[in-house]
Scaffold this active site. Structure first.
Site, mmCIF file in Angstrom:
data_model
loop_
_atom_site.group_PDB
_atom_site.id
_atom_site.type_symbol
_atom_site.label_atom_id
_atom_site.label_comp_id
_atom_site.label_asym_id
_atom_site.label_seq_id
_atom_site.Cartn_x
_atom_site.Cartn_y
_atom_site.Cartn_z
ATOM 1 N N LYS A 183 -3.807 -16.279 -7.814
ATOM 2 C CA LYS A 183 -2.768 -16.039 -8.828
ATOM 3 C C LYS A 183 -1.415 -16.033 -8.133
ATOM 4 C CE LYS A 183 -1.121 -12.278 -10.193
ATOM 5 N NZ LYS A 183 0.291 -12.774 -10.101
ATOM 6 N N GLU A 259 -0.910 -7.089 2.572
ATOM 7 C CA GLU A 259 0.287 -7.350 3.376
ATOM 8 C C GLU A 259 1.456 -6.908 2.515
ATOM 9 O OE1 GLU A 259 3.534 -8.483 4.522
ATOM 10 O OE2 GLU A 259 2.965 -10.538 4.033
ATOM 11 N N CYS A 293 9.351 -10.198 4.191
ATOM 12 C CA CYS A 293 8.892 -8.872 4.607
ATOM 13 C C CYS A 293 9.107 -8.680 6.106
ATOM 14 C CB CYS A 293 7.429 -8.671 4.243
ATOM 15 S SG CYS A 293 6.351 -9.965 4.887
ATOM 16 N N GLU A 390 13.779 -1.576 1.656
ATOM 17 C CA GLU A 390 13.750 -2.969 2.080
ATOM 18 C C GLU A 390 14.838 -3.730 1.331
ATOM 19 O OE1 GLU A 390 10.213 -6.199 3.001
ATOM 20 O OE2 GLU A 390 9.963 -4.795 1.341
#
Length: 490
Positions: A183, A259, A293, A390
């Site tokens: 997906k 992750e 990331c 982040e």
């Protein structure tokens, strides 16, 4: 470019890929895919329902036994053919990624190269799946340890690396003998559809990989994850979503690979080679427009070199050209959407309000498109939001430090532990940082660490499991131990 653009977009299938066939979503639902550089729709594709998701799982389950029994060499050769064809069509895939995600075309070409390497790497790993055999300590029997495909997998990929995240999950799953439902993110689904069409072209058997594109991710994903036939979940995305998926996966005791988010420190000691550190900073921060990331988030720089480091990176950032990724010479493309721009703006404003100095950038760029100026902040105060969250944008925040102990404390002061970067010419100090930083990956005097042959993954809230390397295929295998009688017994 307009001709190429039209041809590339027209070549992408519009449907779901289930059981080896392209088909419409139930109820005829569709979703719009937009170019973030213009805000305009570039293609409309099928928008899967929960029933479509379950049909995809049905197909993966049905194809499982035959694919698991396919010789490893054949599985590897299919992946190798996919590598060759993807490499041949690299320009088409690069342009497609730039159109749906916004990254500069040069970076998109780099992602094709990187993403293709997972196909080549795991094509070579497939025939190297091993077990072991030997006597038990008592000498009364023989121990046989064998590895087997874990079973049907559900692979959820993010929007920021549309090709590499798909190949990084699909390649080891297929190499191990698993079938899959993938997906992709609703913001950038076209690259995955094009890649699975490529797999079909090189001989992928029906049902081995199935694709569901949807605007209602949670509604489609949860029934798949809770189905007892599913045996593996692999997700790349935010930590909050990862936690929610882990709760769902717990019911079926699924094998999971997560992750998740990062908050990477970039530590520059007083003895660092500043030329190397600055060059690496530009890569670690501004690659993919900061939307990675692995992007460096907190630049922890010794006070002896902080001013010079800031001056140099500011000069480099001021020279960066902003614009659509399809234009030559563009270094900073659009952020993925309005929310990304608003987040970058809020983090910068908070840092400035707490005393940080804005040396360049710091503002959204008027539309069309969702652009934010590449930005450098110096003297960022402890407690600033940008040091905890982040960024996922082109904002470089410099925090000064005095000594090694403080550098370690600042670097580890986060719930995340995906990757860290350290710059020093002192070998012993470099070794100490390897030992002391709480991170799954570390770049010592380098600004990019990702490699298909290396285990990618983090510590703490940055996730579970590894992708890439010899460790990557192990995530899709389960171990069986068999005890046989002593063949020499009377």
């Amino acid at each position: 470019m307009t001709e190429n653009r039209s041809a590339v977009l027209e070549s992408v299938p519009e449907g779901l890929f289930i059981g080896g066939a392209w088909r419409r979503a139930q109820e005829g639902r569709t979703l719009s895919v937009n170019d973030p550089a213009t805000g305009q729709e570039i293609k409309r594709i099928a928008d899967a329902t929960p029933a479509d998701g379950m049909a995809a799982l049905d197909a993966a389950v049905a194809a499982g036994p035959e694919w698991a029994a396919t010789p490893a060499r054949q599985r590897g050769e299919l992946l190798r053919r996919a590598f060759d064809l993807l490499t041949e069509r690299s320009e088409e895939f690069a342009l497609l990624m730039t159109l749906e995600m916004g990254k500069p075309l040069a970076e998109a070409r780099g992602e094709v190269t990187y993403g293709a390497e997972f196909l080549r790497w795991f094509s070579e790993e497939a025939p190297r799946i091993q077990g072991r055999y030997g006597p038990n300590p008592e000498g009364s029997g023989r121990i046989v340890v064998s590895q087997h495909p874990v079973g049907p997998c559900f692979l959820i990929t993010p929007w920021n690396f549309p090709l590499a995240m798909a190949t990084r999950k699909i390649a080891p799953a297929l190499a191990a003998g698993c079938t899959a439902v993938i997906k992709p993110a609703a913001l950038t689904p076209l690259t995955t559809l094009a890649f699975v069409a490529l797999l079909e072209e090189v001989g992928l058997p029906a049902g081995v990989v199935n694709v569901v594109t949807t605007s209602t991710s949670g509604e489609v994903s949860e029934p798949i994850i809770r189905d007892p036939r599913l045996r593996k979940l692999s997700f790349t995305g935010s930590t909050p979503v990862g936690r929610s998926l882990l709760e769902q996966a717990a019911q079926g005791v699924l094998r999971t690979s997560m992750e998740l988010g990062g908050n990477a420190p970039f530590v520059v000691f007083e003895d660092a080679d500043l030329d190397t550190a600055v060059e690496a900073a530009m890569l670690a921060k501004f690659r993919n427009i900061g939307q990675a990331c692995t992007a460096a988030n907190r630049f922890i720089v010794h006070t002896a070199v902080a001013e010079e480091f800031t001056r140099r990176v500011t000069e480099r950032v001021q020279a960066m050209r902003i614009g659509p990724g399809t234009q030559e010479g563009v270094a900073i493309g659009p952020l993925i959407d309005d929310r990304a721009v608003a987040k970058a703006e809020a983090l910068v404003q908070d840092a400035v309000a707490r005393g940080a100095h804005l040396t360049t950038g710091g503002h959204p760029v008027p539309g069309p498109g969702t652009f934010y100026e590449p930005t450098v902040l110096s003297g960022v105060a402890h407690g600033s939001d940008i040091l905890r969250e982040e960024v996922f944008g082109p904002v470089l925040a410099v925090v000064p430090f005095e000594g090694e102990e403080e550098a370690v404390r600042l670097a580890n002061d986060t719930e995340y532990g995906l990757v860290s970067y350290v710059f020093t010419q002192d070998l012993a100090r470099g070794q100490r940082m390897i030992e002391r930083l709480e991170t799954g990956m570390l770049g010592l005097n380098v600004g990019v660490v990702s490699n298909a042959a290396a285990p990618f993954g983090g510590w703490k809230s940055s996730g579970l499991g590894r992708e890439g390397g010899a460790e990557g295929i192990a995530e899709y295998l389960q171990t069986k131990y068999t005890l046989t009688p002593d063949p020499f017994a009377g």
